[in-house]
Design a protein around this motif. Structure first.
Motif, mmCIF file in Angstrom:
data_model
loop_
_atom_site.group_PDB
_atom_site.id
_atom_site.type_symbol
_atom_site.label_atom_id
_atom_site.label_comp_id
_atom_site.label_asym_id
_atom_site.label_seq_id
_atom_site.Cartn_x
_atom_site.Cartn_y
_atom_site.Cartn_z
ATOM 1 N N HIS A 23 -18.713 -76.592 5.394
ATOM 2 C CA HIS A 23 -18.003 -77.505 4.493
ATOM 3 C C HIS A 23 -16.769 -76.831 3.859
ATOM 4 O O HIS A 23 -15.706 -77.459 3.678
ATOM 5 N N ILE A 24 -16.920 -75.562 3.547
ATOM 6 C CA ILE A 24 -15.766 -74.847 2.967
ATOM 7 C C ILE A 24 -14.621 -74.775 3.964
ATOM 8 O O ILE A 24 -13.457 -75.014 3.655
ATOM 9 N N LEU A 25 -14.934 -74.448 5.198
ATOM 10 C CA LEU A 25 -13.898 -74.360 6.222
ATOM 11 C C LEU A 25 -13.262 -75.721 6.470
ATOM 12 O O LEU A 25 -12.042 -75.848 6.687
ATOM 13 N N LEU A 26 -14.110 -76.760 6.446
ATOM 14 C CA LEU A 26 -13.572 -78.112 6.658
ATOM 15 C C LEU A 26 -12.587 -78.509 5.549
ATOM 16 O O LEU A 26 -11.478 -79.015 5.809
ATOM 17 N N VAL A 27 -12.984 -78.214 4.301
ATOM 18 C CA VAL A 27 -12.096 -78.556 3.165
ATOM 19 C C VAL A 27 -10.819 -77.734 3.229
ATOM 20 O O VAL A 27 -9.704 -78.235 3.004
ATOM 21 N N TYR A 28 -10.892 -76.470 3.536
ATOM 22 C CA TYR A 28 -9.706 -75.603 3.624
ATOM 23 C C TYR A 28 -8.743 -76.089 4.711
ATOM 24 O O TYR A 28 -7.510 -76.133 4.513
ATOM 25 N N GLY A 29 -9.314 -76.508 5.842
ATOM 26 C CA GLY A 29 -8.450 -76.988 6.915
ATOM 27 C C GLY A 29 -7.745 -78.277 6.551
ATOM 28 O O GLY A 29 -6.576 -78.472 6.838
ATOM 29 N N LEU A 30 -8.523 -79.150 5.910
ATOM 30 C CA LEU A 30 -7.876 -80.419 5.508
ATOM 31 C C LEU A 30 -6.756 -80.193 4.497
ATOM 32 O O LEU A 30 -5.678 -80.786 4.590
ATOM 33 N N VAL A 31 -7.041 -79.321 3.525
ATOM 34 C CA VAL A 31 -6.028 -79.075 2.469
ATOM 35 C C VAL A 31 -4.780 -78.436 3.070
ATOM 36 O O VAL A 31 -3.652 -78.841 2.800
ATOM 37 N N GLY A 33 -3.653 -78.455 6.141
ATOM 38 C CA GLY A 33 -2.956 -79.335 7.081
ATOM 39 C C GLY A 33 -2.151 -80.404 6.359
ATOM 40 O O GLY A 33 -0.996 -80.694 6.682
ATOM 41 N N LEU A 34 -2.719 -81.034 5.314
ATOM 42 C CA LEU A 34 -2.000 -82.083 4.563
ATOM 43 C C LEU A 34 -0.814 -81.505 3.822
ATOM 44 O O LEU A 34 0.254 -82.130 3.724
ATOM 45 N N ALA A 35 -0.966 -80.334 3.237
ATOM 46 C CA ALA A 35 0.138 -79.721 2.492
ATOM 47 C C ALA A 35 1.295 -79.412 3.429
ATOM 48 O O ALA A 35 2.460 -79.612 3.091
ATOM 49 N N ARG A 36 0.990 -78.900 4.608
ATOM 50 C CA ARG A 36 2.079 -78.582 5.544
ATOM 51 C C ARG A 36 2.795 -79.837 5.987
ATOM 52 O O ARG A 36 4.017 -79.866 6.080
ATOM 53 N N LYS A 37 2.010 -80.933 6.215
ATOM 54 C CA LYS A 37 2.661 -82.173 6.601
ATOM 55 C C LYS A 37 3.537 -82.718 5.480
ATOM 56 O O LYS A 37 4.616 -83.250 5.711
ATOM 57 N N ALA A 38 3.057 -82.594 4.220
ATOM 58 C CA ALA A 38 3.856 -83.086 3.084
ATOM 59 C C ALA A 38 5.148 -82.307 2.960
ATOM 60 O O ALA A 38 6.207 -82.861 2.672
ATOM 61 N N ILE A 39 5.050 -80.978 3.194
ATOM 62 C CA ILE A 39 6.261 -80.153 3.120
ATOM 63 C C ILE A 39 7.212 -80.510 4.234
ATOM 64 O O ILE A 39 8.426 -80.579 4.063
ATOM 65 N N GLU A 40 6.662 -80.795 5.435
ATOM 66 C CA GLU A 40 7.529 -81.145 6.551
ATOM 67 C C GLU A 40 8.183 -82.500 6.364
ATOM 68 O O GLU A 40 9.282 -82.750 6.828
ATOM 69 N N LEU A 41 7.456 -83.431 5.647
ATOM 70 C CA LEU A 41 8.022 -84.761 5.473
ATOM 71 C C LEU A 41 9.163 -84.778 4.460
ATOM 72 O O LEU A 41 9.996 -85.665 4.464
ATOM 73 N N LEU A 42 9.235 -83.842 3.481
ATOM 74 C CA LEU A 42 10.308 -83.830 2.469
ATOM 75 C C LEU A 42 11.621 -83.450 3.133
ATOM 76 O O LEU A 42 11.718 -82.436 3.814
ATOM 77 N N PRO A 43 12.684 -84.246 2.963
ATOM 78 C CA PRO A 43 13.985 -83.906 3.585
ATOM 79 C C PRO A 43 14.664 -82.779 2.847
ATOM 80 O O PRO A 43 14.413 -82.535 1.668
ATOM 81 N N ALA A 44 15.506 -82.095 3.527
ATOM 82 C CA ALA A 44 16.252 -80.984 2.914
ATOM 83 C C ALA A 44 17.313 -81.546 1.959
ATOM 84 O O ALA A 44 17.848 -82.638 2.161
ATOM 85 N N PRO A 45 17.642 -80.866 0.853
ATOM 86 C CA PRO A 45 18.665 -81.353 -0.098
ATOM 87 C C PRO A 45 20.042 -81.392 0.549
ATOM 88 O O PRO A 45 20.388 -80.576 1.384
#
Length: 204
Positions: A23-31, A33-45
């Motif tokens: 469960h710990i590994l599952l939660v770490y992977g989800l967190v 992965g979502l953070a990286r996608k959120a960072i990738e979705l933000l456009p550059a200034p």
């Protein structure tokens, strides 16, 4: 399978630990992965720069010169002929008229004229202004008095001042109320100007 036997506690702990780690590994992977996608979705200034306006010192070209037009010369107009006729010389003519000559202006009267008689003794003495007396103002004033046919003064003016306006006005006001002997022309009373001098002296 045998019922009634107790399970080994070590195996039980290992199984629970494996589930927790999963469960710990599952939660770490989800967190992650979502953070990286959120960072990738933000456009550059987007960076913007304000460019200075380029000023050119070049002056606009001068306007083209106006075209030269050939102006024709004015038409020749011959001067008019003027004929001056000589006038005959004037002749002096004398015409006789029956109109009478204008009468000669009347000659001035040559009657005997007598000046009015004015004497300060015949008048009430002028009042000495209190301010002038306190300041020690003295002097003589000569008045011109116009004496009418009834002997009363009809007009007056200062001919020679005493040097003090207060004394001049006091003498003029008092002596203008006097009555004198009028002048005459050919024995008839006639208005005439006369002089009268009055002197203000210090009162003892």
């Amino acid at each position: 399978m045998e019922f009634g036997k107790r399970q080994d506690p070590k195996k039980r702990v290992i199984g629970i630990s494996g589930v927790v780690i999963f469960h710990i590994l599952l939660v770490y992977g989800l967190v992650n992965g979502l953070a990286r996608k959120a960072i990738e979705l933000l456009p550059a200034p987007i960076e913007t720069k304000i460019l200075d306006e380029v000023k050119t010192d070049e002056a606009p070209p001068p306007p083209p010169p106006p075209p030269k037009l050939d102006i024709p010369p004015p038409p020749f107009v011959p001067p008019p002929e003027i004929n001056i006729a000589s006038a005959p010389a004037p002749t002096n003519t004398i015409t006789a008229s029956n109109k009478p000559a204008p009468p000669a202006p009347p000659k001035p009267a040559t009657g005997v004229t007598r000046a009015p008689v004015v004497k300060a003794k015949l008048c009430r003495e002028p009042d000495y202004p209190a301010v002038s007396e306190r300041l020690g103002e003295t002097g003589s004033v000569t008045l011109q008095l116009l004496v009418g046919v009834d002997g009363k003064v009809t007009d007056s003016k200062v001919q020679t001042s005493s040097g003090f306006e207060r004394l001049d006005k006091a003498a003029q006001a008092a002596l203008s109320r006097c009555k004198f002997e009028p002048g005459s022309v050919d024995g008839k009373p006639s208005p005439a100007w006369a002089q009268l001098k009055y002197t203000f002296r210090k009162q003892k």
